[in-house]
Design a protein around this motif. Structure first.
Motif, PDB file in Angstrom:
ATOM      1  N   GLN A  16       0.855  -1.186   0.000  1.00 20.43           N
ATOM      2  CA  GLN A  16       0.000   0.000   0.000  1.00 20.43           C
ATOM      3  C   GLN A  16       0.891   1.236   0.000  1.00 20.43           C
ATOM      4  OE1 GLN A  16      -2.263   1.553   3.558  1.00 20.43           O
ATOM      5  NE2 GLN A  16      -3.990   0.644   2.446  1.00 20.43           N
ATOM      6  N   LEU A  17       0.622   2.152  -0.928  1.00 24.46           N
ATOM      7  CA  LEU A  17       1.381   3.396  -1.008  1.00 24.46           C
ATOM      8  C   LEU A  17       0.538   4.619  -0.678  1.00 24.46           C
ATOM      9  CD1 LEU A  17       3.536   2.715  -4.218  1.00 24.46           C
ATOM     10  CD2 LEU A  17       4.126   2.317  -1.819  1.00 24.46           C
ATOM     11  N   LEU A  18      -0.789   4.452  -0.685  1.00 22.61           N
ATOM     12  CA  LEU A  18      -1.712   5.496  -0.246  1.00 22.61           C
ATOM     13  C   LEU A  18      -2.661   4.886   0.777  1.00 22.61           C
ATOM     14  CD1 LEU A  18      -2.847   7.337  -3.532  1.00 22.61           C
ATOM     15  CD2 LEU A  18      -1.302   8.218  -1.772  1.00 22.61           C
ATOM     16  N   THR A  19      -2.746   5.492   1.953  1.00 22.31           N
ATOM     17  CA  THR A  19      -3.673   4.996   2.953  1.00 22.31           C
ATOM     18  C   THR A  19      -5.110   5.285   2.524  1.00 22.31           C
ATOM     19  OG1 THR A  19      -3.802   7.033   4.251  1.00 22.31           O
ATOM     20  CG2 THR A  19      -1.969   5.528   4.731  1.00 22.31           C
ATOM     21  N   GLY A  22      -5.726   8.790   2.043  1.00 22.16           N
ATOM     22  CA  GLY A  22      -4.952   9.467   1.009  1.00 22.16           C
ATOM     23  C   GLY A  22      -3.567   9.902   1.416  1.00 22.16           C
ATOM     24  N   ALA A  23      -3.071   9.449   2.552  1.00 19.78           N
ATOM     25  CA  ALA A  23      -1.711   9.795   2.977  1.00 19.78           C
ATOM     26  C   ALA A  23      -0.702   8.897   2.270  1.00 19.78           C
ATOM     27  CB  ALA A  23      -1.569   9.654   4.488  1.00 19.78           C
ATOM     28  N   ARG A  24       0.409   9.469   1.863  1.00 18.35           N
ATOM     29  CA  ARG A  24       1.458   8.718   1.144  1.00 18.35           C
ATOM     30  C   ARG A  24       2.255   7.860   2.104  1.00 18.35           C
ATOM     31  NH1 ARG A  24       4.563   6.098  -1.724  1.00 18.35           N
ATOM     32  NH2 ARG A  24       5.624   6.891  -3.582  1.00 18.35           N
ATOM     33  N   VAL A  25       2.434   6.588   1.741  1.00 16.61           N
ATOM     34  CA  VAL A  25       3.224   5.643   2.527  1.00 16.61           C
ATOM     35  C   VAL A  25       4.537   5.400   1.790  1.00 16.61           C
ATOM     36  CG1 VAL A  25       3.322   3.346   3.541  1.00 16.61           C
ATOM     37  CG2 VAL A  25       1.119   4.522   3.328  1.00 16.61           C
ATOM     38  N   SER A 291     -12.161   8.296  -3.941  1.00 17.44           N
ATOM     39  CA  SER A 291     -12.093   9.232  -2.818  1.00 17.44           C
ATOM     40  C   SER A 291     -10.702   9.280  -2.220  1.00 17.44           C
ATOM     41  CB  SER A 291     -13.108   8.820  -1.739  1.00 17.44           C
ATOM     42  OG  SER A 291     -14.420   8.845  -2.242  1.00 17.44           O
ATOM     43  N   ARG A 292     -10.045   8.139  -2.172  1.00 13.32           N
ATOM     44  CA  ARG A 292      -8.696   8.070  -1.601  1.00 13.32           C
ATOM     45  C   ARG A 292      -7.719   8.932  -2.389  1.00 13.32           C
ATOM     46  NH1 ARG A 292      -5.804   2.344  -0.437  1.00 13.32           N
ATOM     47  NH2 ARG A 292      -7.941   2.018   0.246  1.00 13.32           N
ATOM     48  N   LEU A 293      -7.723   8.788  -3.698  1.00 12.61           N
ATOM     49  CA  LEU A 293      -6.806   9.585  -4.507  1.00 12.61           C
ATOM     50  C   LEU A 293      -7.203  11.054  -4.489  1.00 12.61           C
ATOM     51  CD1 LEU A 293      -4.359   9.700  -6.333  1.00 12.61           C
ATOM     52  CD2 LEU A 293      -5.824   9.097  -8.268  1.00 12.61           C
TER      53      LEU A 293
END
Length: 365
Positions: A16-19, A22-25, A291-293
């Motif tokens: 996972q690279l976006l929670t 929408g936070a960047r991992v 919605s996440r993006l």
């Protein structure tokens, strides 16, 4: 290849690279595969997802209004399809199931061609070689064999293009998929097995089909696997890039399990309320890929009201084009059913055509 995200309860689940918010991992292992996706490129992925969701809604409405015989919605699976398809080269070849409308959109299919089969006017919606994507396969899992055979041909030709096959979690219970993975592993075929685990094979939950993660089953065939958050378009893009890199380098097949959710019915002939808990659906709504993006892009100052309005307008225009194209489709003449059965006409098909023409003449007043 593995998984890299640790959830709050300490269980390692998937890449996972976006929670969900929408936070960047950050990921030292995978960031380089999506380093080229800057703010504008991410906005373009967002636009893709919004447009195909709108097209999907329009096609569903067309079926409800009697203009299509059937439609298999992709609602909820936009990130899995867009994130993977945008990583492909033009010379890669796609073999899909019947739900990959977003992949076909990315490959450049004419919007009207998306619905020709579902309107019942043709057996094949588009020319596969015009967009390097086979027409949808309804026989569950059969396309994995087609992709593997094509990939073996790629290897024999000495090309570095790749065959990519899309299928659902239900197909993992089919012998065709197992046979395809045996051949792909044995011959080092440059094929990517992209499984969209949308949790339901019609009314059968995935936990009934498999006691282990689907990605783990591929390792038994000797195929490296990745389990990825299928609602995270960035993670899907990274996983697909890894698989494509391996295939182009002659390292053989890769299996990707994109964990996502089918938010709508299996097809418009299905009623998911008969077998699916409403609470489960609501839980997955909170993981919505669009919605996440959107949250990520708004936090970056990339997605504003003007961009939202522009994309909404483009989506409505695409839906209007789809509707107009669908309604303009005319029924083919009855004898056209014989036109493309064989590459060349022969006495047998000519005899059947004549017999059918004679039968039809019996209805002429």
């Amino acid at each position: 290849m593995g998984v890299v995200t640790v959830l709050e309860d300490g269980v390692v689940v998937f890449l996972q690279l976006l929670t969900e918010r929408g936070a960047r991992v950050p990921s030292p292992d995978y960031d380089r595969y999506v380093a080229h996706l800057g703010p504008e490129e991410l906005l373009a992925l967002y636009r893709d997802m919004v447009v195909v969701r709108r097209l999907d809604a329009e096609a569903t409405a067309l079926q409800r209004q009697g203009e299509l015989a059937l439609w298999p919605p992709l609602l909820g699976q936009e990130a899995a399809q867009i994130g993977s398809a945008r990583m492909l080269r033009a010379d890669d070849f796609v073999f899909s199931s019947y739900r990959e409308h977003a992949v076909a959109y990315v490959r450049g299919v004419d919007l009207t061609d998306l619905v020709r089969v579902w309107r019942g006017t043709t057996a094949s919606g588009w020319d596969p070689f015009s967009i390097n994507m086979a027409t949808p396969q309804v026989i569950i899992g059969a396309q994995t064999l087609h992709a593997t055979g094509y990939a073996m041909g790629i290897r024999n030709d000495g090309s570095d293009s790749v065959a990519v096959t899309y299928f659902g979690d239900g197909a993992m219970s089919e012998g065709d998929v197992a046979e395809a993975m045996v051949f792909a592993a044995s011959f080092g075929a440059p094929v990517v097995f992209f499984c969209q685990n949308n949790q339901w094979a019609i009314s059968e939950p995935v936990r009934v089909q498999s006691r282990v993660d689907l990605a783990d089953r591929a390792t038994g065939f000797g195929i490296p696997s990745l389990r990825v958050d299928g609602n995270d378009v960035l993670a899907v893009a990274a996983a697909t890039a890894v698989a494509l890199e391996r295939a182009r380098a002659g390292e053989g097949p890769t299996f990707i399990e994109a964990v996502t959710y089918r938010m709508g019915p299996h097809t418009t002939a299905d009623d998911p309320t008969r077998y699916r808990d409403a609470a489960e659906l609501e839980e997955w709504r909170g993981r919505d890929p669009i919605s996440r993006l959107a949250e990520h892009l708004r936090a970056q100052g990339v997605l504003d009201a003007a961009a939202d309005e522009r994309i909404a307008g483009e989506s409505d225009a695409a839906a209007a084009e789809l509707r107009a194209g669908c309604l303009a489709i005319t029924d083919p003449p009855p004898l056209a059913v014989f036109d493309h059965v064989y590459a060349e006409r022969h006495a047998g098909i000519d005899r059947q055509r004549a017999d059918y023409a004679h039968y039809l003449d019996g209805f002429v007043e």
